[in-house]
Design a protein around this motif. Structure first.
Motif, PDB file in Angstrom:
ATOM      1  N   THR A   1       0.674  -1.269  -0.050  1.00 18.20           N
ATOM      2  CA  THR A   1      -0.113   0.027   0.029  1.00 18.20           C
ATOM      3  C   THR A   1       0.971   1.239  -0.084  1.00 18.20           C
ATOM      4  OG1 THR A   1      -0.201  -0.024   2.477  1.00 18.20           O
ATOM      5  CG2 THR A   1      -1.904  -1.195   1.072  1.00 18.20           C
ATOM      6  N   GLY A   2       2.036   1.115   0.410  1.00 19.15           N
ATOM      7  CA  GLY A   2       2.804   2.379   0.383  1.00 19.15           C
ATOM      8  C   GLY A   2       3.647   2.624  -0.652  1.00 19.15           C
ATOM      9  N   ASP A   3       4.482   3.837  -0.666  1.00 20.79           N
ATOM     10  CA  ASP A   3       5.301   3.815  -1.621  1.00 20.79           C
ATOM     11  C   ASP A   3       6.369   3.270  -1.550  1.00 20.79           C
ATOM     12  OD1 ASP A   3       3.284   5.478  -3.144  1.00 20.79           O
ATOM     13  OD2 ASP A   3       4.030   7.384  -2.190  1.00 20.79           O
ATOM     14  N   GLY A   4       7.371   2.841  -2.666  1.00 16.19           N
ATOM     15  CA  GLY A   4       8.473   2.242  -2.378  1.00 16.19           C
ATOM     16  C   GLY A   4       8.642   1.049  -2.400  1.00 16.19           C
ATOM     17  N   PHE A   5       9.749   0.361  -2.082  1.00 15.22           N
ATOM     18  CA  PHE A   5       9.877  -1.026  -2.026  1.00 15.22           C
ATOM     19  C   PHE A   5      10.421  -1.425  -0.460  1.00 15.22           C
ATOM     20  CE2 PHE A   5      12.291  -4.989  -1.620  1.00 15.22           C
ATOM     21  CZ  PHE A   5      11.623  -6.084  -1.927  1.00 15.22           C
ATOM     22  N   ASP A   6       9.609  -2.193   0.325  1.00 16.12           N
ATOM     23  CA  ASP A   6      10.118  -2.674   1.657  1.00 16.12           C
ATOM     24  C   ASP A   6      10.464  -4.034   1.659  1.00 16.12           C
ATOM     25  OD1 ASP A   6      10.373  -3.128   4.308  1.00 16.12           O
ATOM     26  OD2 ASP A   6       8.342  -2.569   5.068  1.00 16.12           O
ATOM     27  N   TRP A   7      11.630  -4.501   1.938  1.00 12.02           N
ATOM     28  CA  TRP A   7      11.942  -5.808   1.792  1.00 12.02           C
ATOM     29  C   TRP A   7      11.770  -6.694   2.613  1.00 12.02           C
ATOM     30  CZ3 TRP A   7      15.068  -8.864   4.900  1.00 12.02           C
ATOM     31  CH2 TRP A   7      15.587  -8.220   5.976  1.00 12.02           C
ATOM     32  N   THR A   8      11.283  -5.877   3.988  1.00  7.80           N
ATOM     33  CA  THR A   8      10.750  -6.863   5.048  1.00  7.80           C
ATOM     34  C   THR A   8       9.225  -7.373   4.835  1.00  7.80           C
ATOM     35  OG1 THR A   8      10.195  -4.927   6.433  1.00  7.80           O
ATOM     36  CG2 THR A   8      12.375  -5.440   6.782  1.00  7.80           C
ATOM     37  N   ARG A   9       8.557  -6.410   4.375  1.00  4.72           N
ATOM     38  CA  ARG A   9       7.069  -6.740   3.968  1.00  4.72           C
ATOM     39  C   ARG A   9       6.438  -7.315   5.291  1.00  4.72           C
ATOM     40  NH1 ARG A   9       4.527  -7.312  -0.646  1.00  4.72           N
ATOM     41  NH2 ARG A   9       2.672  -7.001   0.640  1.00  4.72           N
ATOM     42  N   PRO A  10       6.309  -6.472   6.460  1.00  2.59           N
ATOM     43  CA  PRO A  10       5.886  -6.999   7.801  1.00  2.59           C
ATOM     44  C   PRO A  10       4.376  -7.584   7.618  1.00  2.59           C
ATOM     45  CG  PRO A  10       5.948  -4.499   7.831  1.00  2.59           C
ATOM     46  CD  PRO A  10       6.761  -4.965   6.571  1.00  2.59           C
ATOM     47  N   GLU A  11       3.486  -7.011   6.492  1.00  2.00           N
ATOM     48  CA  GLU A  11       2.387  -7.418   6.585  1.00  2.00           C
ATOM     49  C   GLU A  11       1.966  -8.724   5.908  1.00  2.00           C
ATOM     50  OE1 GLU A  11       3.191  -5.388   2.849  1.00  2.00           O
ATOM     51  OE2 GLU A  11       3.790  -5.107   4.966  1.00  2.00           O
ATOM     52  N   ALA A  12       3.185  -9.294   5.175  1.00  2.00           N
ATOM     53  CA  ALA A  12       3.076 -10.542   4.576  1.00  2.00           C
ATOM     54  C   ALA A  12       3.378 -11.881   5.672  1.00  2.00           C
ATOM     55  CB  ALA A  12       4.343 -10.684   3.441  1.00  2.00           C
ATOM     56  N   ARG A  13       2.371 -12.278   5.713  1.00  2.00           N
ATOM     57  CA  ARG A  13       2.149 -13.370   6.824  1.00  2.00           C
ATOM     58  C   ARG A  13       1.154 -14.491   6.534  1.00  2.00           C
ATOM     59  NH1 ARG A  13       4.864 -12.193  11.433  1.00  2.00           N
ATOM     60  NH2 ARG A  13       5.306 -10.122  11.678  1.00  2.00           N
ATOM     61  N   TRP A  14       1.686 -15.841   6.666  1.00  2.00           N
ATOM     62  CA  TRP A  14       0.778 -16.870   6.688  1.00  2.00           C
ATOM     63  C   TRP A  14      -0.149 -16.943   7.499  1.00  2.00           C
ATOM     64  CZ3 TRP A  14       0.950 -19.585   2.063  1.00  2.00           C
ATOM     65  CH2 TRP A  14       2.081 -19.620   1.526  1.00  2.00           C
ATOM     66  N   PRO A  15      -1.151 -17.800   7.391  1.00  2.00           N
ATOM     67  CA  PRO A  15      -2.271 -18.152   8.652  1.00  2.00           C
ATOM     68  C   PRO A  15      -1.620 -18.577   9.776  1.00  2.00           C
ATOM     69  CG  PRO A  15      -3.149 -18.953   6.416  1.00  2.00           C
ATOM     70  CD  PRO A  15      -1.583 -18.623   6.172  1.00  2.00           C
ATOM     71  N   GLU A  16      -2.331 -18.469  10.908  1.00  2.00           N
ATOM     72  CA  GLU A  16      -1.501 -18.883  12.207  1.00  2.00           C
ATOM     73  C   GLU A  16      -2.009 -20.180  12.678  1.00  2.00           C
ATOM     74  OE1 GLU A  16       0.780 -17.456  14.246  1.00  2.00           O
ATOM     75  OE2 GLU A  16       0.937 -15.771  12.669  1.00  2.00           O
ATOM     76  N   ALA A  17      -1.559 -21.075  11.831  1.00  2.00           N
ATOM     77  CA  ALA A  17      -2.023 -22.605  12.045  1.00  2.00           C
ATOM     78  C   ALA A  17      -1.028 -23.588  11.215  1.00  2.00           C
ATOM     79  CB  ALA A  17      -3.382 -22.665  11.140  1.00  2.00           C
ATOM     80  N   PRO A  18      -0.729 -24.711  11.848  1.00  2.00           N
ATOM     81  CA  PRO A  18       0.030 -25.697  11.213  1.00  2.00           C
ATOM     82  C   PRO A  18      -0.545 -25.904   9.787  1.00  2.00           C
ATOM     83  CG  PRO A  18      -0.487 -26.303  13.443  1.00  2.00           C
ATOM     84  CD  PRO A  18      -1.460 -25.146  12.946  1.00  2.00           C
ATOM     85  N   PRO A  19       0.378 -26.322   8.788  1.00  2.00           N
ATOM     86  CA  PRO A  19       2.084 -26.291   8.702  1.00  2.00           C
ATOM     87  C   PRO A  19       2.724 -24.820   8.949  1.00  2.00           C
ATOM     88  CG  PRO A  19       1.433 -27.096   6.859  1.00  2.00           C
ATOM     89  CD  PRO A  19       0.271 -26.530   7.490  1.00  2.00           C
ATOM     90  N   PHE A  20       1.731 -23.871   8.624  1.00  2.00           N
ATOM     91  CA  PHE A  20       2.437 -22.547   8.292  1.00  2.00           C
ATOM     92  C   PHE A  20       3.177 -21.995   9.557  1.00  2.00           C
ATOM     93  CE2 PHE A  20      -1.558 -23.193   5.693  1.00  2.00           C
ATOM     94  CZ  PHE A  20      -1.095 -22.944   4.497  1.00  2.00           C
TER      95      PHE A  20
END
Length: 425
Positions: free
Chosen positions: A36-55
């Motif tokens: 959603t922001g401008d530029g490239f953020d290599w960490t991408r904190p919003e990128a997360r799998w569901p909180e369930a195994p095996p993720f």
């Protein structure tokens, strides 16, 4: 008239596998939302799998396509006139450890902004291709496909956006072209394999898959192999640099050296392990002895399994042109090559998708397919008995694949050699 219930039972395994593939891609799409922001953020904190195994397993990273970031950063740096083999001055922990042939994509305009769309495209192509090569038409095949698809090994691969996804696609494409080699013969398949080998060294070993009973196939494989040797000779120092920059993992890893390296690393974590090595000749001695013993054990395993495979009766229940047989050869030889490298992150176990259909088609080999799926899951354990079982299982898998690969190849190899002797006489 065919009853609707019968039709549904016939297509149910395939539908189940398609749903599993669509579910994984949908979860990945949601786990890596558009920035959603401008530029490239290599960490991408919003990128997360569901909180369930095996993720939630430690072996499954957040889906930020980190390996793809490294590759795109190197291409972008090269286009800007910078040396990608030096650390990133912008503060991102990128270390470019790919052959320079990838830098030829600089003119394409590839940049870090491509990370998400390219990562999703690679994942979609991988999931679709894995579904096609697994060809799950029976319940067992569909269950095996879903089990391997949601294994930590496959999830790590798509999470990182690793370029082994592309190697998998190239090998699957080569298998398809080899199975249906009309009207151009096997040259397109050899071309794809040659490209895969220049991008990642280990696919060169898959040339063994092309050694069928025809002399021209042997000649074509020899010519391709010779061309690769020349290419590697001219890029030898670059390959050494790439090798030095590539980690030698012994956690969430597979390979013939993982057990020995994990034992050696224990000397730095536990004093009792260090004391044992010092009493038994010194850590320096064991640091040379254990890797050498591991390679010797691998050679013995492959030699014994290959010898028995060559002496076993020929396989006659699979046509030579069957796509599953071509995929088995491609995936089997590629996995053995990776295993012989010594250390590989578990994402390279996605190559096992190629061997499943052939193994599951016969009761004598089906256990190897299930062992492959078990190894892909158990490899997520970093320590303890489960880790040990995963490593032992990978050795058994390597031996089993070697036996059946040689058994499948030996009759055609003897036939081709006989033709060479006849022509020479």
């Amino acid at each position: 008239m065919i009853h609707p219930a019968q039709t549904f039972r016939r297509i149910a395994p395939t539908l189940f596998a398609v749903c599993a593939a669509a579910l994984l891609f949908g979860l990945l799409w949601r786990a890596n939302p558009a920035p959603t922001g401008d530029g490239f953020d290599w960490t991408r904190p919003e990128a997360r799998w569901p909180e369930a195994p095996p993720f939630t397993f430690d072996a499954v990273p957040r889906p930020i396509f980190y390996d793809l970031q490294v590759l795109l950063w190197g291409i972008e740096s090269h286009r800007q006139g910078l040396d990608p083999y030096t650390p990133d001055a912008a503060g991102r922990p990128f270390w470019f450890n790919y052959p320079s042939i990838w830098l030829g994509l600089a003119e394409s305009g590839a940049s870090l902004s491509w990370t998400r769309p390219l990562g999703l495209a690679l994942a979609a192509a991988f999931v679709a291709t894995a579904l096609l090569v697994a060809a799950p038409r029976r319940p067992a095949g569909a269950a095996w496909f879903a089990l391997l698809l949601f294994s930590p090994a496959a999830l790590e691969s798509v999470s990182h956006g690793n370029n082994d996804l592309l190697i998998f696609l190239l090998l699957a494409g080569a298998a398809a072209m080899w199975a249906w080699r009309r009207p151009l013969g096997g040259w397109p398949a050899l071309g794809l394999l040659g490209l895969a080998a220049t991008l990642k060294l280990y696919p060169a070993c898959v040339l063994l898959a092309f050694l069928d009973g025809r002399r021209r196939a042997w000649i074509a494989a020899f010519v391709t192999g010779a061309a690769l040797v020349v290419y590697f000779a001219f890029h030898f120092h670059e390959l050494l640099l790439v090798s030095e920059r590539t980690p030698r993992p012994h956690v969430f890893a597979v390979g013939c050296q993982v057990l020995s390296s994990r034992l050696l690393s224990g000397a730095g974590r536990a004093q009792e392990v260090m004391d044992f090595f010092e009493r038994a000749g010194g850590l320096a001695t064991w640091s040379r002895l254990l890797p050498a013993a591991s390679y010797a054990a691998l050679l013995a395993l492959l030699g014994v399994c290959g010898w028995f495979g060559a002496r076993a009766p020929a396989e006659t229940d699979t046509p030579a042109s069957a796509p599953s047989r071509a995929c088995f050869r491609m995936g089997g030889w590629a996995f053995l090559a990776c295993f012989a490298i010594g250390h590989n992150y578990i994402h390279r176990e996605i190559l096992l998708f190629l061997v499943g259909a052939w193994l599951l088609a016969r009761p004598r080999t089906a256990w190897l397919a299930w062992l492959a799926a078990a190894v892909a899951w158990l490899g997520a354990a970093p320590t303890g008995m489960v880790f040990f079982l995963a490593q032992i299982g990978s050795w058994i898998l390597a031996g089993g694949l070697a036996y059946w690969l040689v058994r499948d190849l030996a009759p055609e190899a003897r036939q081709a050699l006989g033709r060479f002797k006849t022509s020479a006489a």
